[in-house]
Design a protein around this motif. Structure first.
Motif, mmCIF file in Angstrom:
data_model
loop_
_atom_site.group_PDB
_atom_site.id
_atom_site.type_symbol
_atom_site.label_atom_id
_atom_site.label_comp_id
_atom_site.label_asym_id
_atom_site.label_seq_id
_atom_site.Cartn_x
_atom_site.Cartn_y
_atom_site.Cartn_z
ATOM 1 N N ASN A 6 0.833 -1.190 0.000
ATOM 2 C CA ASN A 6 0.000 0.000 0.000
ATOM 3 C C ASN A 6 0.870 1.243 0.000
ATOM 4 O O ASN A 6 1.903 1.289 0.661
ATOM 5 N N LYS A 7 0.425 2.233 -0.738
ATOM 6 C CA LYS A 7 1.101 3.515 -0.760
ATOM 7 C C LYS A 7 0.765 4.254 0.538
ATOM 8 O O LYS A 7 -0.378 4.258 0.982
ATOM 9 N N ILE A 8 1.768 4.875 1.160
ATOM 10 C CA ILE A 8 1.525 5.680 2.357
ATOM 11 C C ILE A 8 1.542 7.150 1.940
ATOM 12 O O ILE A 8 2.541 7.653 1.439
ATOM 13 N N CYS A 9 0.414 7.803 2.131
ATOM 14 C CA CYS A 9 0.258 9.207 1.758
ATOM 15 C C CYS A 9 0.379 10.068 3.005
ATOM 16 O O CYS A 9 -0.276 9.796 4.012
ATOM 17 N N ARG A 79 -7.220 4.096 6.272
ATOM 18 C CA ARG A 79 -7.184 3.518 4.929
ATOM 19 C C ARG A 79 -8.321 4.087 4.095
ATOM 20 O O ARG A 79 -9.423 4.283 4.591
ATOM 21 N N ASN A 83 -5.131 2.833 -0.130
ATOM 22 C CA ASN A 83 -3.947 3.544 0.345
ATOM 23 C C ASN A 83 -4.015 3.735 1.855
ATOM 24 O O ASN A 83 -5.087 3.716 2.448
ATOM 25 N N TYR A 85 -3.164 6.473 4.762
ATOM 26 C CA TYR A 85 -2.916 7.896 4.970
ATOM 27 C C TYR A 85 -2.408 8.093 6.386
ATOM 28 O O TYR A 85 -3.011 7.622 7.328
#
Length: 141
Positions: A6-9, A79, A83, A85
């Motif tokens: 997962n991308k961490i924003c 989430r 993604n 956050y």
């Protein structure tokens, strides 16, 4: 089987507050679809510090202006759409409440006693941070 990463924003947000009759009140806003109560937050704008970006979100989403405390009071994760956050939170003593602001037609806002606000916000981590922030607000009358 490979595991999807997962991308961490990175986001920043504020807990907008004021002191009325010696009691701390927090400003909550609704999500755009008005499904739950949250605090102003958003992605950290390029070229801006997290506190400055959080102040911009407070103006855009909640129509409040003030000098953001640059000391982070906490962080939480959530989430959304696959993604993760990560939101760093800062205190915002509100100096001005605007009648018109960019997202005025998309959100509602409400001032609540900090304990009541902690009960209705979305997310346990945000609840904990609200309780912690109560001890960090300097009451000046």
């Amino acid at each position: 089987m490979s595991r999807k990463t997962n991308k961490i924003c990175k986001q920043s947000g504020v807990i907008p507050y004021r002191v009325r009759d010696g009691k701390i009140e927090v400003l909550l806003i609704t999500t755009r679809k008005r499904q739950s109560w949250v605090i102003p937050k958003g992605g950290v704008c390029k070229g801006m510090t997290p506190p400055d970006s959080a102040a911009k979100e407070a103006w855009e989403e909640a129509g409040v202006v003030g000098q953001v405390n640059t000391e982070k009071i906490g962080a939480y994760q959530y989430r959304k759409r696959g993604n993760i956050y990560r939101v760093n939170l800062f205190l915002l003593p509100v100096e001005q409440v605007l009648e018109d602001w960019p997202e005025a037609t998309q959100r509602e806002r409400i001032w609540l006693d900090i304990s009541h606000a902690a009960m209705i916000v979305k997310g346990n981590s945000l609840r904990r941070i609200l309780h912690i922030s109560q001890n960090q607000v300097k009451i000046k009358n």
